[in-house]
Design an enzyme around this catalytic site. Structure first.
Site, mmCIF file in Angstrom:
data_model
loop_
_atom_site.group_PDB
_atom_site.id
_atom_site.type_symbol
_atom_site.label_atom_id
_atom_site.label_comp_id
_atom_site.label_asym_id
_atom_site.label_seq_id
_atom_site.Cartn_x
_atom_site.Cartn_y
_atom_site.Cartn_z
ATOM 1 N N GLU A 13 -9.476 0.474 -82.433
ATOM 2 C CA GLU A 13 -8.483 0.933 -81.467
ATOM 3 C C GLU A 13 -9.228 1.764 -80.426
ATOM 4 O OE1 GLU A 13 -4.661 3.811 -80.731
ATOM 5 O OE2 GLU A 13 -6.434 4.439 -81.850
ATOM 6 N N ASP A 30 -8.825 3.749 -86.159
ATOM 7 C CA ASP A 30 -8.051 4.602 -85.262
ATOM 8 C C ASP A 30 -8.963 5.353 -84.280
ATOM 9 O OD1 ASP A 30 -5.266 5.796 -84.923
ATOM 10 O OD2 ASP A 30 -6.399 7.639 -85.264
#
Ligand code: NOJ
Ligand code: CA
Length: 551
Positions: free
Chosen positions: A275, A211
């Site tokens: 990401e 993330d």
């Protein structure tokens, strides 16, 4: 066993994203869970995907749907237990599915024991040094340390109350105030995450989706910065290559090198997928150099408009940027942060990522056109060499849930902007399995954490299964043909002579033609392997993609 270099599974894999709270609910409380997922896993094996990525199911107060983690090695009771996770993993491996879990290293929840310790400790302490605490500006420290804004809206700083009851230091949170950012220059933070990686690797996961992989390191001194308007909330839209002091700092790369080394020490081709909302693609390629991550999401592709020239350019740029560092390109059209592509591709007004759409949005999509384009776009994407990501429900052609009642919305974006931005709830609604069952088969009780729109009934999986022309069958066939013809491992050669509104290429022995223009396109000879719509006498209609086996 390891594959030969160049043939590793992640280079060509189709990876299906499960959003645990909305996939399948085993205990009927209205929120999806691990036991529910395990029961429905055979459906993903039947679909033909290679791997499943699970958005976070870790211990969390759920202020940002689990992206606020309080214990990285625990399962939140909402989703089950570690035993449920082991059962899920065992079932996945029985079905031949690899599994990827979501690692959230940029920030923790404010309920994480480290943040609680930091709050209880004094300014300047080792406990505070794990996060980014700073004194405020102004005569009494009442002004935030800098002008940064949270991705979800509002200031990126919150002031704490010290032990003496007085307003004290501020802590940085690029996201919600419940998500304090770690200080990644601190070795204790780095070591904590090496342990977390080991914990899940030892439990048998095949990889991690990382993330906010472009956010861990901030420029020293945390200088003021005002992003250009077009940047979009995750910073992806900075085409000039401008680097904000909190995104895409060079200091993130040594962190991923250390992680890569750790993964290399494990059997079985474990992988990292970042990401990172970074532009241009040539810069993003730094995340996937041979000693860093294996893959990174290609958000530039996701954000490219449905126009032939733009699509061709982003495909070329992606293959060349990732190819230059020996990494596969990845492709993605939907996830839990963006408007579902069956709606997005037919929007007629600007819609920055993260804003979402709701009843009062401008330029709302025409659903028939949206689905037609989505089917064409997916059929194009799945023919490209590299690895593709699918988001749960897109194989059913689900549109964004636009008419969610205001009081049901849960995305922090909605609250932090006083309803100015709808946020991401519209792509997170529980998916329909059976048209005639409570909550469309999401569970047995009919309860659902976000209300399911009536349009989801006719799109339920059971109605599409085995029905010629259904979106589910289109996906299933695409994945089967992709596998037989090894398209993921292939290469792309553009075919000329089809006009400026058509994309035409060969990948191995398959010819792919996508018509993004108005006029029908005459097709070459060959057997049709797959088509996102109906081919007419005049040829391939508008917004349709076909795969043809060359004679
Ligand atoms: C990206 C995740 O995909 C998104 O859902 C989340 O809100 C932010 N990172 C913060 O963790
Ligand atoms: Ca549940």
């Amino acid at each position: 066993m390891s594959s030969a270099p160049g043939a590793e599974w992640w280079r060509s894999a189709v990876i299906y994203q499960v959003y645990p709270r909305s996939f399948a609910d085993g205990n009927g409380d209205g929120i999806g869970d691990l036991a529910g997922i395990t029961t429905r896993l055979p459906a993903l094996a039947e679909l033909g995907v290679d791997a499943v990525w699970f958005s976070p199911f870790f211990t969390s107060p759920q202020k940002d749907a689990g992206y606020d983690v309080a214990d990285y090695c625990g399962v939140d009771p909402l989703f089950g237990t570690l035993d449920d996770f082991d059962a899920l993993r065992a079932e996945a491996s029985r079905l031949g599915l690899r599994i990827i879990v979501d690692l959230v290293p940029n920030h923790s929840s404010d309920q994480h024991v480290w943040f609680q310790e930091a709050l209880a400790a004094a300014p300047g302490s080792a406990e505070r040094a794990r996060y980014l605490f700073r004194d405020g500006r102004g005569e009494h420290g009442e002004v935030p340390p800098n002008n940064w804004e949270s991705v979800f809206g509002g200031p990126a700083w919150t002031q704490v109350t010290e032990a003496d009851g007085q307003p004290g230091q501020w802590y940085l949170h690029l996201f919600d105030s419940s998500q304090p950012d770690f200080d990644w220059s601190n070795r204790a933070v780095q070591e904590q995450f090496l342990d977390v990686l080991r914990f899940w690797l030892d439990r048998g996961v095949d990889g991690f989706r990382v993330d906010v992989a472009h956010g861990l390191i901030k420029v020293d001194g945390l200088p003021d910065y005002t992003p250009p308007v077009e940047a979009g909330s995750m910073g992806g839209g900075i085409e000039s290559g401008e680097t904000p002091p909190y995104w895409a700092q060079p200091g993130v790369h040594p962190i991923y090198r250390e992680w890569r080394e750790l993964l290399n020490g494990y059997e079985g081709e474990r992988m990292l997928a970042g990401e990172a909302w970074v532009q241009p693609l040539a810069k993003l390629a730094d995340w996937v150099r041979p000693d860093e991550m294996h893959q990174t999401f290609n958000f530039e592709y996701l954000e490219t408009p449905w126009e032939a020239a733009a699509q061709r350019a982003v495909i070329d740029d992606s293959l060349s940027a990732f190819g230059s560092v020996g990494a596969p390109s990845t492709w993605v059209l939907s996830n839990h942060d963006v408007v579902r592509h069956a709606s997005r591709l037919a929007l007629t007004a600007e819609n920055p990522q993260g804003d979402g759409i709701g009843p009062k949005s401008k330029g709302l999509p025409e659903p028939v056109l949206g689905l037609r384009r989505a089917r064409a776009a997916t059929t194009l994407m799945l023919a490209l060499p590299g690895s593709s990501y699918l988001y749960q429900g897109e194989e059913l052609g689900l549109p964004e849930a636009i008419d969610l009642p205001d009081e049901s919305r849960q995305d922090p974006t909605w609250f932090r902007t006083g309803g100015q931005r709808y946020g991401r709830d519209g792509c997170r609604v529980p998916i329909p399995w059976e048209s005639d069952a409570p909550a469309y088969g999401f569970n047995a009780t009919g309860s659902s954490w976000l209300p399911q729109p009536a349009e989801y009934g006719p799109l339920a999986r059971d109605l599409q299964e085995g029905r010629a022309g259904s979106t589910l069958e289109l996906y299933r066939r695409a994945l089967a043909v992709r596998r037989t013809h090894a398209l993921g491992h292939g290469s792309l050669e553009w075919l000329d002579g089809y006009g400026p509104e058509v994309l035409a290429f060969r990948n191995g022995d398959v010819t792919v033609i996508a018509n993004l223009g108005e006029q029908p396109v005459e097709l070459p000879a060959g057997t049709t392997l797959l088509c996102s719509g109906e081919i007419s006498r005049a040829g391939l209609p508008s917004d349709t993609t076909v795969w043809i086996a060359a004679h």
